[in-house]
Design a protein around this motif. Structure first.
Motif, short mmCIF file in Angstrom:
data_model
loop_
_atom_site.label_atom_id
_atom_site.label_comp_id
_atom_site.label_asym_id
_atom_site.label_seq_id
_atom_site.Cartn_x
_atom_site.Cartn_y
_atom_site.Cartn_z
N ILE A 128 0.86 -1.31 0.07
CA ILE A 128 0.06 0.00 0.04
C ILE A 128 0.75 1.31 0.01
N GLY A 129 0.50 2.35 -1.01
CA GLY A 129 1.01 3.49 -0.74
C GLY A 129 2.47 3.63 -1.54
N LEU A 130 2.60 2.89 -2.61
CA LEU A 130 3.96 3.21 -3.31
C LEU A 130 3.74 4.37 -4.06
N LYS A 131 4.99 4.94 -4.36
CA LYS A 131 4.91 6.31 -5.10
C LYS A 131 4.35 5.79 -6.66
N ASN A 132 3.70 6.67 -7.15
CA ASN A 132 3.27 6.78 -8.50
C ASN A 132 4.28 7.30 -9.35
N GLU A 133 5.33 6.53 -9.57
CA GLU A 133 6.15 6.90 -10.40
C GLU A 133 6.92 6.00 -11.41
N PRO A 134 7.67 6.06 -12.48
CA PRO A 134 8.29 5.12 -13.19
C PRO A 134 9.28 4.26 -12.45
N GLY A 135 9.21 2.95 -12.76
CA GLY A 135 10.31 2.08 -11.89
C GLY A 135 9.89 1.32 -10.72
N VAL A 136 8.81 1.73 -10.18
CA VAL A 136 8.25 1.18 -9.05
C VAL A 136 8.06 -0.02 -9.01
N ALA A 137 7.26 -0.79 -9.97
CA ALA A 137 6.93 -1.96 -10.10
C ALA A 137 8.08 -2.93 -10.44
N PHE A 138 9.14 -2.41 -11.26
CA PHE A 138 10.14 -2.95 -11.45
C PHE A 138 11.15 -3.48 -10.23
N ARG A 139 11.07 -2.23 -9.35
CA ARG A 139 11.92 -2.56 -8.20
C ARG A 139 11.12 -3.33 -7.13
N VAL A 140 9.77 -3.41 -6.96
CA VAL A 140 9.13 -4.28 -6.22
C VAL A 140 9.48 -5.78 -6.60
N PHE A 141 9.34 -6.06 -7.88
CA PHE A 141 9.42 -7.47 -8.32
C PHE A 141 10.62 -7.83 -8.68
N ASP A 142 11.77 -6.82 -8.65
CA ASP A 142 12.93 -7.49 -8.32
C ASP A 142 13.41 -7.75 -7.32
N VAL A 143 12.92 -7.14 -6.08
CA VAL A 143 13.27 -7.62 -4.88
C VAL A 143 12.60 -8.97 -4.71
N LEU A 144 11.24 -9.10 -5.07
CA LEU A 144 10.87 -10.41 -4.99
C LEU A 144 11.45 -11.72 -5.69
N ALA A 145 11.73 -11.20 -6.92
CA ALA A 145 12.45 -12.30 -7.82
C ALA A 145 13.83 -12.72 -6.95
N LYS A 146 14.49 -11.65 -6.77
CA LYS A 146 15.97 -12.03 -5.74
C LYS A 146 15.49 -12.76 -4.81
N ALA A 147 14.33 -12.74 -3.94
CA ALA A 147 14.00 -13.55 -2.81
C ALA A 147 13.44 -14.96 -3.17
N ASN A 148 13.42 -15.21 -4.33
CA ASN A 148 13.04 -16.48 -5.15
C ASN A 148 11.46 -16.94 -4.73
N ILE A 149 10.64 -15.50 -5.13
CA ILE A 149 9.09 -15.58 -4.89
C ILE A 149 8.47 -15.81 -6.06
N ASN A 150 7.59 -17.27 -5.98
CA ASN A 150 7.09 -17.28 -7.30
C ASN A 150 5.64 -16.30 -7.40
N ILE A 151 5.63 -15.37 -8.30
CA ILE A 151 4.61 -14.40 -8.49
C ILE A 151 3.29 -15.05 -9.37
N ASP A 152 2.00 -14.78 -8.88
CA ASP A 152 1.24 -15.31 -9.92
C ASP A 152 0.45 -13.82 -10.39
N VAL A 153 -0.75 -13.95 -9.83
CA VAL A 153 -1.77 -12.76 -10.35
C VAL A 153 -1.10 -11.42 -9.88
N ILE A 154 -0.94 -10.51 -10.56
CA ILE A 154 -0.82 -8.99 -10.29
C ILE A 154 -1.75 -8.08 -10.46
N LEU A 155 -1.82 -7.22 -9.71
CA LEU A 155 -3.00 -5.98 -9.99
C LEU A 155 -2.27 -4.94 -9.31
N GLN A 156 -2.37 -3.62 -10.23
CA GLN A 156 -1.84 -2.49 -9.61
C GLN A 156 -3.03 -1.52 -9.97
N SER A 157 -3.29 -0.81 -8.77
CA SER A 157 -4.21 0.27 -8.74
C SER A 157 -3.86 1.38 -9.82
#
Ligand code: ADP
Ligand code: ASP
Ligand code: MG
Length: 402
Positions: free
Chosen positions: A265-294
């Motif tokens: 909740i409450g991420l900044k609305n600017e370019p690169g945010v989704a990349f940074r979030v999912f990069d952190v999750l990928a490096k932690a080896n998390i399997n992501i499935d459905v994604i929704l961005q408001s």
């Protein structure tokens, strides 16, 4: 003929069932066939072993958990060989180490890379029934690995592919592949045939009747698979590349209760945010499935995603560790969600399939939390408590019942 026969946990749940399976395999053997039997652990053994591990360690090391879990399959194969011996037939049990079923190194979710054929061939040439442990492998460190829950199906298909078997039969506690889980959807219909692609989608989306990698492998190596009951002689379901069955709009409904939903909740609305979030999750080896961005509002936005329940704690830990860098306000997690999916190649050419699914859920007053679609599937995230009702409503709406 060389026949690979795989029996799941309920099919070998007790000594009587072990004897029953032994007799079934001997029937084929007595007709002059070579028979390889792949077994899962008896009944709920794997769950019980996991529970046992958690009594001494809340987060057991994955290597040790694999070492523990694989004992279940070893019990089954030894029991089966003894049962066959009692019935006067020569049989030998083999574990992954003895066969040399080589996997990648990742514990808990290893992939089969190679199966050496010599030992199995040698025993078959000696006119023995060969009984092999499902679910397990050996990695490059000579450590025992497992293939992920339900992985015995994959062992069976891999052995069938390696030995160029004439048949690969998966015996389970239902009569075949149904249009929905027959245990929660009484109207579900057994399919005579299903394509690899449709089965792969159903299996990946929660239809636990087959391990999804077994379907992937069967397709890749052209193994014709049959799913049938170990408790009766009904015909079962054949998996193949093309089916002759007239195509329905959708082929099946699947429910996956093993998903968790995490919202940032409450991420900044600017370019690169989704990349940074999912990069952190990928490096932690998390399997992501459905994604929704408001959509952004007041300079902030939220991102929600689902992941397997086993990954949720690690996902939260990774996100919290990076809160400063990702600049979010808070995390929200819901573990009581389920993914409901419809699958079918028929929807490619038929608009309105998704609407029909949503209407069925609306009529049942079931709220949809997230939606994701592909060419041949629609997935929605709903509350877990609504799962059974939702499966039945959607199944009925598409006229899949008998
Ligand atoms: P096994 O121990 O034989 O591997 P599983 O429990 O792994 O058995 O798989 C069989 C179960 O899969 C059935 O009991 C059934 O509840 C469930 N299932 C889920 N979806 C389907 C489906 N579409 N068709 C048949 N069974 C399904
Ligand atoms: N015994 C393992 C499990 O319960 C493997 C299997 O059943 O296929 O996941
Ligand atoms: Mg299974």
């Amino acid at each position: 003929m060389l026949i690979v026969k795989k029996f799941g946990g309920t099919s070998v749940a007790n000594p009587e069932r072990v004897m029953n399976v032994a007799r079934r395999c001997i029937e084929d053997y007595n007709k002059g066939n070579d028979v390889v039997v792949v077994l899962s652990a008896m009944d709920q053994t794997t769950d019980e072993l996991i529970d046992l591990a958690h009594q001494v360690n809340k987060k057991p090391p994955k290597r040790e958990l694999d070492m523990l879990m694989t004992t279940g399959e070893q019990v089954s194969v030894a029991m089966m060989a003894m049962a066959m011996d009692a019935l006067g037939v020569r049989a030998v049990s083999l574990n992954a180490f003895q066969v040399r079923m080589i996997t990648t190194s990742s514990y808990g979710n290893a992939r089969l890379k190679r199966i050496e054929k010599e030992r199995i061939r040698h025993e078959l040439d000696d006119r023995k029934i060969v009984i092999v442990t499902g679910f397990q492998g050996v990695n490059k460190y000579d450590d025992i690995t497992t293939l992920g829950r339900g992985g015995s199906d994959t062992t069976a298909v891999a052995i069938a592919a390696a030995l160029h078997a004439d048949a690969c039969e998966i015996y389970t506690d239902v009569d075949g592949v149904y249009t929905a889980d027959p245990r929660i959807c009484p109207g579900a219909r057994k399919m005579k045939e299903i394509t690899y692609d449709e089965m792969l989608d159903l299996a990946s989306l929660g239809a636990g009747v087959l391990h999804n990698r077994s379907v992937e492998m069967a397709k890749k190596y052209g193994v014709t698979l049959v799913v049938r009951s170990s408790l009766n002689n009904s015909e079962g379901t054949v998996l193949k590349e093309e089916t002759n069955v007239e195509r329905m709009l959708i082929s099946g409904v699947a429910l996956d209760k093993s998903a968790d939903r995490i919202s940032i909740i409450g991420l900044k609305n600017e370019p690169g945010v989704a990349f940074r979030v999912f990069d952190v999750l990928a490096k932690a080896n998390i399997n992501i499935d459905v994604i929704l961005q408001s959509i952004g509002r007041d300079g902030t936005k939220d991102i929600s995603f689902t992941c397997p329940d086993g990954d949720a704690d690690d996902a939260i830990k990774a996100l919290e560790a990076n809160q400063g860098r990702l600049h979010f306000k808070s995390l929200d997690i819901n573990r009581d969600v389920a993914k409901l999916s419809i699958v079918g190649a028929g929807m490619m050419t038929n608009p309105g399939v998704a609407a029909k699914m949503f209407e069925a859920l609306y009529n049942e007053d079931i709220n949809i939390n997230m939606i994701s679609t592909s060419e041949i599937r629609v997935t929605v995230l709903i509350d877990e408590k609504d799962g059974t009702r939702a499966v039945n409503a959607v199944h009925d709406a598409f006229g899949l019942s008998e």
